[in-house]
Design an enzyme around this catalytic site. Sequence first.
Site, PDB file in Angstrom:
ATOM      1  N   GLU A  62      30.368  33.098  39.443  1.00 22.28           N
ATOM      2  CA  GLU A  62      30.506  32.954  38.143  1.00 22.28           C
ATOM      3  C   GLU A  62      29.331  32.326  37.446  1.00 22.28           C
ATOM      4  O   GLU A  62      29.723  31.373  36.945  1.00 22.28           O
ATOM      5  CB  GLU A  62      31.866  31.981  37.877  1.00 22.28           C
ATOM      6  CG  GLU A  62      33.152  32.924  38.429  1.00 22.28           C
ATOM      7  CD  GLU A  62      34.558  32.300  37.832  1.00 22.28           C
ATOM      8  OE1 GLU A  62      34.296  31.183  37.403  1.00 22.28           O
ATOM      9  OE2 GLU A  62      35.479  32.967  37.969  1.00 22.28           O
ATOM     10  N   GLU A 116      37.885  38.038  42.377  1.00 19.92           N
ATOM     11  CA  GLU A 116      39.071  37.078  42.030  1.00 19.92           C
ATOM     12  C   GLU A 116      39.927  37.488  40.952  1.00 19.92           C
ATOM     13  O   GLU A 116      39.439  38.228  40.079  1.00 19.92           O
ATOM     14  CB  GLU A 116      38.668  35.607  41.600  1.00 19.92           C
ATOM     15  CG  GLU A 116      38.040  34.937  42.646  1.00 19.92           C
ATOM     16  CD  GLU A 116      37.400  33.193  41.984  1.00 19.92           C
ATOM     17  OE1 GLU A 116      36.256  33.093  42.430  1.00 19.92           O
ATOM     18  OE2 GLU A 116      37.999  33.024  41.030  1.00 19.92           O
TER      19      GLU A 116
END
Length: 515
Positions: free
Chosen positions: A159, A276
């Site tokens: 991220e 995810e």
Amino acid sequence: MRIVVPRQPAARLSDAWRHCVGTGRLDLALRRDYQESLNLVQKEIGFRYIRGHGLLSDGMGVHRPYEHAGERRVRHAFTYVDQVVDAYLETGIAPFIELGFMPSGLASGDDTVFWWKGNITPPRDEKEWADLVRAVIGHLVDRYGVDQVRRWPIEVWNEPNLAAFWSADQNAYHRLYEVTSLAVKEVDAGLQVGGPSLAPGYEDEWILRFAEFVEARDLPIDFVSRHAYSSGPVQPVPFGAHQTLMPASALLEQFGAPRRQLAGTGLADLPVHITEFNSSYRPDNPVHDTAFHAAYLAPVLVNGGDIVDSFSYWTFSDVFEEVGIPTAPFHGGFGLLTHRQIKKPTYHLYAFMAEMGEQVLARGGDHLVTRHGDGRVAVLAWAPADPAGGEPVDGHTVRLSLPVGAPDARGSAFARRRSVSEDAGNPWAAWCEMGRPLAPDSRRLDALREAAEPARSHRSVPVAGGRADVDLVLGRNEVTLLELIPVVDETPEWWSDDRLFGLGAEGSDASVNRP
């Protein structure tokens, strides 16, 4: 209206839902509770890969700088890496490698994330970072063989579009990706490397700039990755968080975004991995523990494989410490299992999916019908789950006409059903009824595990003209698995239920005289 399920399969069921599962930081894999939980998950569900943070963080002890003869040197140590990967492979799962976070001895700053302080700054020395990447990946190749490690995807960072996970800007991430991907390919050109592992909420421009950079520099990239969550702003409470949820379809829309955004670029045809996904991105949101959560995610598991190559549930277990050590067995953790292996309703959603057949016969907004190679028909059905907070639907009915056996078959089928709902397979509800004990004793733990088991039932269903009609009446937030097995009657010709208690006269020995 009854849905007439076709006899001929429409497609093969994708197993993208079980391609990968998430985990807490990798050094947690050294714990007994973690290993026992993973063994259970692999036995009853069976994921292929596992992805977690912290491979290069200090807790794994890989990057070990030292001074000798007035010179700074680095030893690369693999004591914990080997133990973790060995344990994974013995459990039948392989690592989906995430390269992060930054070892403190190589970090350019002190910014960290999580309770366990993963460093999120760029390397202060790109050459030393490249040496670290080559050393880790090279060690894995040496230990496990290049043919095996070529099957393990390698993702660059986590991220980087969020300041919480990457303290620098996008250009700095591009440079990290360049150095890292080239270092991976130096070990072996057949290894899979990719990214950028984006958090939800990024603008199209972010991933387009990444694609332009990779193309302009002719950098290696074998897959594209991003994450998907459907929760809103955090409403904090002590040791927890509440959030609104978007409809489950929002997750599927996020799954499809990379291919839409990358259309026309050199990355357009690459595999897409959602490394995810969950409803809430918080590891302390109680929605994760509920029956609602299983019904909410059912259409995502059923349909996600049509959109992406994999989507990884975050995470398999509540052995997880991003916001600290959990203070109660039910604390809103991401896991399919709590600590001490109490199965949540979403665990059973995955276990039910693991029992579906490979041939898709029908699929709808509340059901999936499949058939196994041996003729068994499996139905997954779920009640509507309204994230807007509407009253849970009780009595939702799925009416199906299912093909069983040959087209002219007559007789019966054995119907086996398992269900989780507000009233069954719901250990969170049982824990609430206990008074939410923070540290339940062994007797109450046994009661919670018992409460976590699905409701089970069985019956005989008539088959006529190769079809069986079933009405699945679903309770509140129910997810149910129905399996139909054609019956081959092997009852002996002399058997009669009327004589079960020896009351019939047929076959009795009347010639025996008794005093």
